[in-house]
Design an enzyme around this catalytic site. Structure first.
Site, PDB file in Angstrom:
ATOM      1  N   TYR A   1       0.815  -1.216   0.000  1.00 48.14           N
ATOM      2  CA  TYR A   1       0.000   0.000   0.000  1.00 48.14           C
ATOM      3  C   TYR A   1       0.852   1.271   0.000  1.00 48.14           C
ATOM      4  CZ  TYR A   1      -3.792   3.215   1.196  1.00 48.14           C
ATOM      5  OH  TYR A   1      -4.694   4.262   1.186  1.00 48.14           O
TER       6      TYR A   1
ATOM      7  N   LYS B   1       0.981   4.119  -3.145  1.00 46.85           N
ATOM      8  CA  LYS B   1       0.618   5.523  -3.018  1.00 46.85           C
ATOM      9  C   LYS B   1       1.788   6.440  -3.377  1.00 46.85           C
ATOM     10  CE  LYS B   1      -3.634   4.892  -1.934  1.00 46.85           C
ATOM     11  NZ  LYS B   1      -4.703   5.226  -2.911  1.00 46.85           N
TER      12      LYS B   1
END
Length: 250
Positions: free
Chosen positions: A166, A170
């Site tokens: 994750y 991002k």
């Protein structure tokens, strides 16, 4: 703010739904992008019951045919697009600690398909329609965990977070945002990344300390920037800052 159309991916729940409701309250027609038809239609009904001009648009950001079909529908029914909020995202990890050494490539690919490749696919498919708008806005919902500066601060709030899928997705989305902003800098289109903060959603087991509505405020702000507003920034909630919101470091 009438006669504007906004498409939000992953808009059937959480921050995406709250974003749709807030943009709709400003008078925009909101297109509820969702891969689950039942949930998408339910979100459309709830928004309409609340007075929002909303329509469900089937959209799986990881499926090229779905993305193309959504773009074709937006063109046929609206002719242009004023706001695109790339909100859809997933969190996955491997092993008991979700540590870098426990991460599998299969998990990494799944996360990137939604969090990075999805926004690129959707933006490229809809960019011709965004160019038709007088001054379109593209908002990529990112996170401060994608900030290398924030993640490597030994005294910061994220010092204890160690994971690859994750956060790195991002970080990649932040660079994607910066590059689209550079490509479109001589146009009226503004492209920014949003940091909604740690919001209580299904993404984190509803453990966040901010509400989806508070998180959505960040995307709505960037989606409604004036002509002299910024482009190419990571902007949103800031920990331990009196003002609450501002520019975050990449």
């Amino acid at each position: 703010m009438t006669n504007k159309t906004a498409l939000i991916t992953g808009a059937n729940k959480g921050i995406g739904f709250a974003t749709a409701r807030q943009l709709g309250s400003l008078g925009m027609t909101v297109l509820v992008g969702a891969r689950d038809a039942e949930r998408g239609r339910a979100a459309e009904r709830e928004l309409r019951d609340g007075g929002v001009d909303a329509a469900f648009v089937p959209l799986d950001v990881t499926d090229a045919e779905s993305v193309a079909a959504a773009a074709k529908r937006v063109e046929a029914e609206h002719g242009r697009l004023d706001v695109l909020v790339n909100n859809a995202g997933i969190v996955l990890g491997d092993g008991p600690g979700a540590l870098p050494s426990e991460t599998t490539l299969a998990t990494l690919r799944r996360v990137y398909e939604t969090n990075v490749f999805g926004p690129v696919a959707v933006t490229n498919a809809l960019l011709p329609l965004l160019r038709r708008a007088p001054a379109a806005r593209i908002v990529n919902v990112s996170s401060e965990v994608g900030s290398i500066t924030a993640m490597t601060d030994p005294t910061g709030a994220l010092a204890g977070l160690v994971s690859v899928p994750y956060p790195s997705s991002k970080a990649a989305l932040n660079m994607v945002t910066a590059m689209y902003a550079k490509e479109l800098r001589d146009t009226p289109i503004k492209v920014n990344a949003a940091n909604p903060g740690y919001c209580a959603t299904d993404l984190n087991g509803n453990n966040g300390f901010r509400t989806p509505e508070q998180g959505a405020e960040v995307s709505v702000h960037l989606a409604t920037l004036p002509a002299d507003g910024p482009s190419g920034l990571l902007w949103g909630f800031q920990e331990n800052v009196a003002a609450g919101y501002g520019v975050l470091p990449w």
